[in-house]
Design a protein around this motif. Structure first.
Motif, PDB file in Angstrom:
ATOM      1  N   ARG A  47       0.834  -1.216   0.000  1.00 12.39           N
ATOM      2  CA  ARG A  47       0.000   0.000   0.000  1.00 12.39           C
ATOM      3  C   ARG A  47       0.864   1.259   0.000  1.00 12.39           C
ATOM      4  O   ARG A  47       0.465   2.287  -0.532  1.00 12.39           O
ATOM      5  CB  ARG A  47      -0.960  -0.005   1.200  1.00 12.39           C
ATOM      6  CG  ARG A  47      -2.059  -1.062   1.055  1.00 12.39           C
ATOM      7  CD  ARG A  47      -2.953  -1.131   2.279  1.00 12.39           C
ATOM      8  NE  ARG A  47      -3.682   0.103   2.534  1.00 12.39           N
ATOM      9  CZ  ARG A  47      -4.840   0.421   1.942  1.00 12.39           C
ATOM     10  NH1 ARG A  47      -5.378  -0.406   1.078  1.00 12.39           N
ATOM     11  NH2 ARG A  47      -5.432   1.551   2.219  1.00 12.39           N
ATOM     12  N   LEU A  52      -1.113   4.510  -1.418  1.00  9.99           N
ATOM     13  CA  LEU A  52      -2.288   4.573  -0.547  1.00  9.99           C
ATOM     14  C   LEU A  52      -1.876   4.928   0.880  1.00  9.99           C
ATOM     15  O   LEU A  52      -2.679   5.423   1.665  1.00  9.99           O
ATOM     16  CB  LEU A  52      -3.042   3.234  -0.567  1.00  9.99           C
ATOM     17  CG  LEU A  52      -3.643   2.871  -1.934  1.00  9.99           C
ATOM     18  CD1 LEU A  52      -4.078   1.413  -1.976  1.00  9.99           C
ATOM     19  CD2 LEU A  52      -4.821   3.780  -2.258  1.00  9.99           C
ATOM     20  N   PRO A  72      -1.970   8.264  -5.394  1.00  9.62           N
ATOM     21  CA  PRO A  72      -2.084   6.913  -5.971  1.00  9.62           C
ATOM     22  C   PRO A  72      -2.387   6.918  -7.461  1.00  9.62           C
ATOM     23  O   PRO A  72      -1.838   6.108  -8.204  1.00  9.62           O
ATOM     24  CB  PRO A  72      -3.245   6.299  -5.194  1.00  9.62           C
ATOM     25  CG  PRO A  72      -3.418   7.122  -3.999  1.00  9.62           C
ATOM     26  CD  PRO A  72      -2.826   8.457  -4.248  1.00  9.62           C
ATOM     27  N   HIS A  73      -3.276   7.824  -7.909  1.00  7.88           N
ATOM     28  CA  HIS A  73      -3.657   7.725  -9.319  1.00  7.88           C
ATOM     29  C   HIS A  73      -2.501   8.071 -10.241  1.00  7.88           C
ATOM     30  O   HIS A  73      -2.403   7.566 -11.351  1.00  7.88           O
ATOM     31  CB  HIS A  73      -4.893   8.580  -9.612  1.00  7.88           C
ATOM     32  CG  HIS A  73      -4.674  10.042  -9.492  1.00  7.88           C
ATOM     33  ND1 HIS A  73      -4.833  10.718  -8.311  1.00  7.88           N
ATOM     34  CD2 HIS A  73      -4.297  10.965 -10.401  1.00  7.88           C
ATOM     35  CE1 HIS A  73      -4.573  11.996  -8.514  1.00  7.88           C
ATOM     36  NE2 HIS A  73      -4.242  12.176  -9.760  1.00  7.88           N
ATOM     37  N   VAL A  76      -0.278   4.986 -10.592  1.00  9.73           N
ATOM     38  CA  VAL A  76      -0.819   4.050 -11.575  1.00  9.73           C
ATOM     39  C   VAL A  76      -0.335   4.432 -12.971  1.00  9.73           C
ATOM     40  O   VAL A  76       0.106   3.588 -13.744  1.00  9.73           O
ATOM     41  CB  VAL A  76      -2.362   4.031 -11.538  1.00  9.73           C
ATOM     42  CG1 VAL A  76      -2.903   3.131 -12.639  1.00  9.73           C
ATOM     43  CG2 VAL A  76      -2.859   3.557 -10.190  1.00  9.73           C
ATOM     44  N   TYR A  77      -0.388   5.719 -13.267  1.00  5.84           N
ATOM     45  CA  TYR A  77       0.064   6.184 -14.582  1.00  5.84           C
ATOM     46  C   TYR A  77       1.542   5.912 -14.788  1.00  5.84           C
ATOM     47  O   TYR A  77       2.014   5.736 -15.903  1.00  5.84           O
ATOM     48  CB  TYR A  77      -0.216   7.689 -14.756  1.00  5.84           C
ATOM     49  CG  TYR A  77      -1.651   8.003 -15.048  1.00  5.84           C
ATOM     50  CD1 TYR A  77      -2.108   8.142 -16.356  1.00  5.84           C
ATOM     51  CD2 TYR A  77      -2.569   8.150 -14.022  1.00  5.84           C
ATOM     52  CE1 TYR A  77      -3.428   8.419 -16.641  1.00  5.84           C
ATOM     53  CE2 TYR A  77      -3.902   8.431 -14.285  1.00  5.84           C
ATOM     54  CZ  TYR A  77      -4.322   8.564 -15.602  1.00  5.84           C
ATOM     55  OH  TYR A  77      -5.629   8.829 -15.865  1.00  5.84           O
ATOM     56  N   HIS A  82      -1.886  -2.640  -8.958  1.00  4.36           N
ATOM     57  CA  HIS A  82      -2.045  -3.209  -7.628  1.00  4.36           C
ATOM     58  C   HIS A  82      -3.295  -4.097  -7.619  1.00  4.36           C
ATOM     59  O   HIS A  82      -4.387  -3.615  -7.881  1.00  4.36           O
ATOM     60  CB  HIS A  82      -2.192  -2.060  -6.621  1.00  4.36           C
ATOM     61  CG  HIS A  82      -2.122  -2.511  -5.186  1.00  4.36           C
ATOM     62  ND1 HIS A  82      -1.976  -1.624  -4.148  1.00  4.36           N
ATOM     63  CD2 HIS A  82      -2.168  -3.728  -4.616  1.00  4.36           C
ATOM     64  CE1 HIS A  82      -1.938  -2.290  -2.995  1.00  4.36           C
ATOM     65  NE2 HIS A  82      -2.068  -3.563  -3.263  1.00  4.36           N
ATOM     66  N   PRO A  84      -5.337  -5.721  -5.016  1.00  4.80           N
ATOM     67  CA  PRO A  84      -5.343  -5.640  -3.550  1.00  4.80           C
ATOM     68  C   PRO A  84      -5.751  -6.940  -2.881  1.00  4.80           C
ATOM     69  O   PRO A  84      -6.314  -7.843  -3.495  1.00  4.80           O
ATOM     70  CB  PRO A  84      -6.352  -4.538  -3.262  1.00  4.80           C
ATOM     71  CG  PRO A  84      -7.223  -4.491  -4.459  1.00  4.80           C
ATOM     72  CD  PRO A  84      -6.405  -4.924  -5.609  1.00  4.80           C
ATOM     73  N   ARG A  88     -11.352  -7.796  -3.755  1.00  2.00           N
ATOM     74  CA  ARG A  88     -11.952  -6.473  -3.922  1.00  2.00           C
ATOM     75  C   ARG A  88     -12.312  -6.160  -5.371  1.00  2.00           C
ATOM     76  O   ARG A  88     -11.988  -5.107  -5.915  1.00  2.00           O
ATOM     77  CB  ARG A  88     -11.006  -5.365  -3.418  1.00  2.00           C
ATOM     78  CG  ARG A  88     -10.476  -5.604  -2.029  1.00  2.00           C
ATOM     79  CD  ARG A  88     -11.209  -4.928  -0.948  1.00  2.00           C
ATOM     80  NE  ARG A  88     -11.375  -3.516  -0.994  1.00  2.00           N
ATOM     81  CZ  ARG A  88     -10.785  -2.659  -0.161  1.00  2.00           C
ATOM     82  NH1 ARG A  88      -9.891  -3.075   0.693  1.00  2.00           N
ATOM     83  NH2 ARG A  88     -11.095  -1.405  -0.190  1.00  2.00           N
ATOM     84  N   MET A 101     -12.644  -1.094 -16.168  1.00  2.56           N
ATOM     85  CA  MET A 101     -12.305  -0.186 -15.083  1.00  2.56           C
ATOM     86  C   MET A 101     -10.810  -0.242 -14.794  1.00  2.56           C
ATOM     87  O   MET A 101     -10.192   0.753 -14.436  1.00  2.56           O
ATOM     88  CB  MET A 101     -13.107  -0.605 -13.851  1.00  2.56           C
ATOM     89  CG  MET A 101     -13.492   0.528 -12.947  1.00  2.56           C
ATOM     90  SD  MET A 101     -14.479   1.766 -13.768  1.00  2.56           S
ATOM     91  CE  MET A 101     -16.097   1.294 -13.222  1.00  2.56           C
ATOM     92  N   GLY A 102     -10.228  -1.446 -14.969  1.00  2.00           N
ATOM     93  CA  GLY A 102      -8.794  -1.586 -14.743  1.00  2.00           C
ATOM     94  C   GLY A 102      -7.982  -0.753 -15.707  1.00  2.00           C
ATOM     95  O   GLY A 102      -6.876  -0.327 -15.404  1.00  2.00           O
ATOM     96  N   TYR A 104      -8.753   2.147 -16.665  1.00  2.00           N
ATOM     97  CA  TYR A 104      -9.220   3.536 -16.541  1.00  2.00           C
ATOM     98  C   TYR A 104      -8.117   4.535 -16.859  1.00  2.00           C
ATOM     99  O   TYR A 104      -8.366   5.575 -17.464  1.00  2.00           O
ATOM    100  CB  TYR A 104      -9.743   3.783 -15.121  1.00  2.00           C
ATOM    101  CG  TYR A 104     -10.250   5.171 -14.929  1.00  2.00           C
ATOM    102  CD1 TYR A 104     -11.559   5.491 -15.287  1.00  2.00           C
ATOM    103  CD2 TYR A 104      -9.441   6.177 -14.423  1.00  2.00           C
ATOM    104  CE1 TYR A 104     -12.038   6.772 -15.144  1.00  2.00           C
ATOM    105  CE2 TYR A 104      -9.910   7.463 -14.285  1.00  2.00           C
ATOM    106  CZ  TYR A 104     -11.206   7.763 -14.638  1.00  2.00           C
ATOM    107  OH  TYR A 104     -11.670   9.023 -14.513  1.00  2.00           O
ATOM    108  N   ALA A 105      -6.893   4.207 -16.472  1.00  2.00           N
ATOM    109  CA  ALA A 105      -5.805   5.165 -16.637  1.00  2.00           C
ATOM    110  C   ALA A 105      -5.364   5.309 -18.094  1.00  2.00           C
ATOM    111  O   ALA A 105      -4.528   6.133 -18.404  1.00  2.00           O
ATOM    112  CB  ALA A 105      -4.618   4.746 -15.767  1.00  2.00           C
ATOM    113  N   ARG A 149      -7.777  -7.503 -13.916  1.00  2.00           N
ATOM    114  CA  ARG A 149      -8.086  -6.075 -13.847  1.00  2.00           C
ATOM    115  C   ARG A 149      -6.809  -5.268 -13.640  1.00  2.00           C
ATOM    116  O   ARG A 149      -6.607  -4.228 -14.260  1.00  2.00           O
ATOM    117  CB  ARG A 149      -9.072  -5.820 -12.705  1.00  2.00           C
ATOM    118  CG  ARG A 149      -9.580  -4.405 -12.646  1.00  2.00           C
ATOM    119  CD  ARG A 149     -10.529  -4.217 -11.489  1.00  2.00           C
ATOM    120  NE  ARG A 149      -9.867  -4.533 -10.214  1.00  2.00           N
ATOM    121  CZ  ARG A 149     -10.501  -4.579  -9.049  1.00  2.00           C
ATOM    122  NH1 ARG A 149     -11.791  -4.343  -8.994  1.00  2.00           N
ATOM    123  NH2 ARG A 149      -9.850  -4.855  -7.944  1.00  2.00           N
TER     124      ARG A 149
END
Lengths: 236, 565
Positions: A47, A52, A72-73, A76-77, A82, A84, A88, A101-102, A104-105, A149
């Motif tokens: 984390r 996070l 965090p976002h 990701v870029y 991750h 988790p 989840r 959704m995975g 998204y970036a 994801r």
């Protein structure tokens, strides 16, 4: 230069000193296992890497660039995915929506489609259930979805938190096989596991955490042979 | 489990519960108060109808839960209805022994007369028998095949609605050749006579039955047309809807227009709150604040009274109101970014009250007018046409609602919409997917707030004056209730919800004393019977469909399926 390195990272939950100066490195192309008992700080470490949690002291670097102050976002870029603990997944969305959704970036529609196909090659079961609501998948399928994801962001480094948790032994084996092939396709993996034996069979190197500190580290074979590790984690 | 639920003891205790409910609404005064409104002259009034429906309900639920043949079901319904009658009779007996009025002022002789069919305690067997008959009827309803039950139900419902709203309908049908002909056919000046009721019932029955049998044929015919023609059919349907929407205030008159404007304003607020709660999962109990901000912005910018600061026209002020409430949404979101769940609800509750109290405060009186409010808000004018009353302002509301609904639909399907959805499902994971929670949350509060601000702007010109007490907590609760009843996250659900929770109570003035009783009961029944809402969003429908086989590949998410099979 290492893909990821942590340099004496200290993390607190309020007054609780969770990580007491963790230093570790992950080289490009490796699978690195992070082992340890409950509460040793494995999940906390992941984390922290994905932003996070913030370290109070120490640095987290991706290819030499400090990332411990980034949200965090942004991380990701930068290429860290991750998956988790506890899977989840988005239980009310379909398998397909979860995978989208995975990604998204990202915004490259063609690349997203290609990667979804890649995920379906890794996990044919997911393709069969593409329109199914994710909450109705079996535990193993949910874990596959969680990994898939995370892959959809096309990470250079994938953080996997307890992928074997709560799965039947035959599924555990299957998941670990897949993790190995994901790695062989070029994704570096930092793997947190309680199932130390399985983790060390696919990992190149490993670290053993004990109450927030690194107690041992070394090549996977060395750790497997180590008396202490055997006694504490491998039940032998 | 099933046999347990189906046992006869359960039937009786279930019936008694319905009887208790009947006694309760009687003691609450509903039966007597609603008795004033005749549904069918000389046959039944609303109060008795309520009791009858309770009896039907008792039979219906008892028959539906049982196993076994038609006779068993009938017996169960009969028994449950009789038990409900016993429950209600207990009230009669009790009233004859002790003076109930000491405690329940509504236990009047008139009420007892209504319940006992005018016979006092001697009416007890009659009440029980009536309950049994109603229960048996309720049971019959479960036994009929859909092809019979559908049209029958439609006929009864429409007849009741026509009887209930006879006054309004008579006004609508007042003038014009064909209109007054219809009126004379159905109504007498005092209301709906048995003859008219029967006529309405039969017409609806036949139409509904014909439609039921023809509908697949019609649909098949449409589906066989080439796509351009299909599109034409859809376009015609849309045009028809638009025409109805445009003509409603003309046909309905002032009162209907007023109700429709209210429905429209609540729709605007509902769309905004739906965006926050339904899309993004951010519970907000202070939503009325944005409505107030929109109203005050327009009020202050346009008022010709003492608090007016700019004397702008409505059209110039409305965009400003939108922007101001958007910014208010951002500012509102900032301090509560890290708050989740129950705590978020309480924090937002505080925000709503703060805005109302600021508007009310003496210290800010020189700017906002305190409890005296802002007066003399001029009506909007466009090229010499003044939107002078509800019938005209209705069109502004309609246009704004359509626009906002369109924007909301586009947002839902956008990247931002997906981010909201992910955040609603799991904030931590959403963050780990690369979603910037701060931006996404603030946008939800801001855009949701702007929608409500638009409603507030229209509200200001509708009333022509603004008072702080118009912006009570109750409005926030109302809006939340309507999106829950309509279906969380569903756009048509917002409209349906505000029609039901705002429009209907306005039309049923007799209910006004019992508004919250009915409201509460409706919400509880709703959550029991149709928790996904009246017009649920696709995803929720999917979720509550778990009993159906899942895992069928490559099928579009079930289009318009009913949950209750």
């Amino acid at each position: 230069m290492a893909l990821l390195d942590l340099e004496s990272v200290h993390v607190y939950y309020g007054n609780i000193h969770a990580l007491k100066g963790i230093s570790l490195t992950v080289e490009e192309g490796e699978i690195v296992a992070l082992l340890g008992a409950n509460g040793a700080g494995k999940t906390t470490t992941l984390r922290t890497i994905s932003g996070l949690l913030r370290p109070r002291e120490g640095r987290v670097r991706l290819r030499g660039e400090p990332i411990d102050t980034l949200p965090p976002h942004v991380i990701v870029y930068k290429g860290i995915g991750h998956a988790p603990e506890g899977r989840r997944i988005f239980a009310r969305l379909t398998v397909e929506e979860n995978l989208k959704m995975g990604a998204y970036a990202r915004s490259d529609a063609q690349g997203i489609r290609d990667d979804m196909d890649r995920v379906f090659v890794l996990f044919p079961r997911l393709k069969e259930r593409i329109a199914q609501v994710a909450g109705t998948l079996s535990g193993g399928e949910q874990q596959m979805l969680a990994i898939g994801r995370a892959l959809m962001a096309r990470p250079r480094l994938l953080l996997l938190d307890e992928p074997s948790m709560g799965l039947a032994p035959v599924l555990v084996e299957q998941i670990f096989e897949t993790v190995k092939s994901i790695n062989q396709q070029g994704t570096t993996i930092l793997l947190v596991e309680q199932n130390a034996y399985m983790a060390l069979t696919i990992a190149h190197r490993g670290y053993v955490l004990q109450t927030g500190e690194i107690a041992l580290s070394g090549r996977a074979e060395e750790l497997q042979a180590n008396e202490e590790v055997r006694r504490a984690y491998l039940g032998g | 489990m099933r046999t347990d639920r189906g046992s006869w003891g359960k039937v009786i205790s279930g019936g008694l519960i319905f009887g208790g409910a009947a006694a309760f609404v009687s003691l609450a005064g509903m039966v007597e108060a609603l008795g004033v409104r005749e549904i069918v002259i000389g046959v039944i009034d609303l109060g008795r109808l309520l009791l009858l429906l309770i009896g039907l309900g008792a039979g219906y639920q008892a028959a539906r839960r049982g196993i076994g043949g038609a006779l068993t079901a009938l017996a169960r319904g009969l028994l449950a209805g009789a038990a409900a009658g016993v429950g209600l009779s207990a009230l009669l007996v009790l009233a004859s022994v002790v003076n109930l009025r000491g405690m329940f002022i509504n236990a009047s002789p008139t009420l007892l007369e209504i319940i006992s069919f005018g016979r006092g305690t001697a009416g007890v067997p009659l009440v029980i028998a009536a309950g049994a008959v109603a229960g048996a009827l309720g049971a019959v309803a479960t036994l009929l095949p859909g092809a019979v039950r559908g049209p029958l139900g439609a006929g009864v419902t429409v007849t009741i609605v026509v009887g209930l709203f006879q006054e309004l309908l008579q006004i609508i049908l007042q003038e014009g050749g064909i209109r007054s002909a219809i009126r004379q056919f159905i109504f007498v000046p005092e209301g709906l006579p048995p003859r008219g009721a029967l006529g309405v019932f039969l017409v609806v029955l036949v139409v509904s039955a014909v439609w039921r049998s023809r509908q697949p044929v019609v649909r098949g015919w449409i589906l066989k047309r080439p796509p351009p023609q299909q599109r034409l059919v859809r376009l015609l349907g849309l045009l028809l809807a638009v025409a109805v929407a445009l003509l409603l205030p003309l046909a309905g008159g002032l009162f209907i227009s007023q109700v429709l404007v209210l429905v429209g304003l609540y729709t605007l607020m509902g769309l905004g709150l739906n965006l926050e709660v339904g899309f993004a999962g951010l519970l907000d109990l202070g939503f009325v604040a944005f409505f107030a901000i929109g109203a005050y912005t327009v009020g202050l910018l346009t008022s010709t009274g003492q608090y007016g600061i700019a004397h702008w026209s409505f059209w110039a002020a409305m965009p400003v109101a939108l922007v101001v409430s958007l910014i208010a949404g951002f500012l509102f979101g900032l301090p509560i970014l890290r708050i989740r769940g129950d705590y978020l609800a309480i924090a937002t509750l505080g925000f709503g009250e703060i805005i109302r109290l600021l508007a009310l405060s003496e210290a800010l009186r020189p700017w906002f007018g305190g409890s005296q409010g802002v007066l003399f808000v001029p009506k909007p004018i466009i090229g010499g046409f003044e939107f002078s009353g509800p019938a005209q302002i209705y069109y502004i509301t309609l246009a704004s609602s359509v626009l906002i609904a369109f924007v909301a639909a586009r947002l839902r399907d956008s990247r931002l919409g997906r981010a909201w959805m992910a955040m609603r499902e799991d904030e931590d994971v959403a963050e780990a997917m690369g979603i910037n929670l701060v931006n996404v949350k603030l946008l939800a509060y801001g855009i949701g707030g702007a929608f409500a601000g638009m409603g507030g702007a229209i509200f200001a010109v509708l009333l022509g004056s603004i008072f702080p007490h118009s912006f009570s907590l109750l409005i926030s609760i109302n809006v939340l209730a309507l999106i829950i009843v309509g279906g969380m996250g569903s756009l048509p659900g917002v409209v349906v919800g505000s029609l039901f929770l705002v429009g209907l109570p306005e039309l049923l003035r007799e209910f006004s004393d019992f508004r919250f009783l009915v409201y509460g009961a409706a919400l509880i029944i709703m959550m029991q019977v149709k928790p996904e809402g009246l017009w649920p969003a696709a995803m929720v429908r999917r979720e509550l469909h778990k009993e159906e086989p899942v895992g069928v590949v490559a099928e579009e998410p079930a289009a318009v399926e009913r949950v209750e099979a």
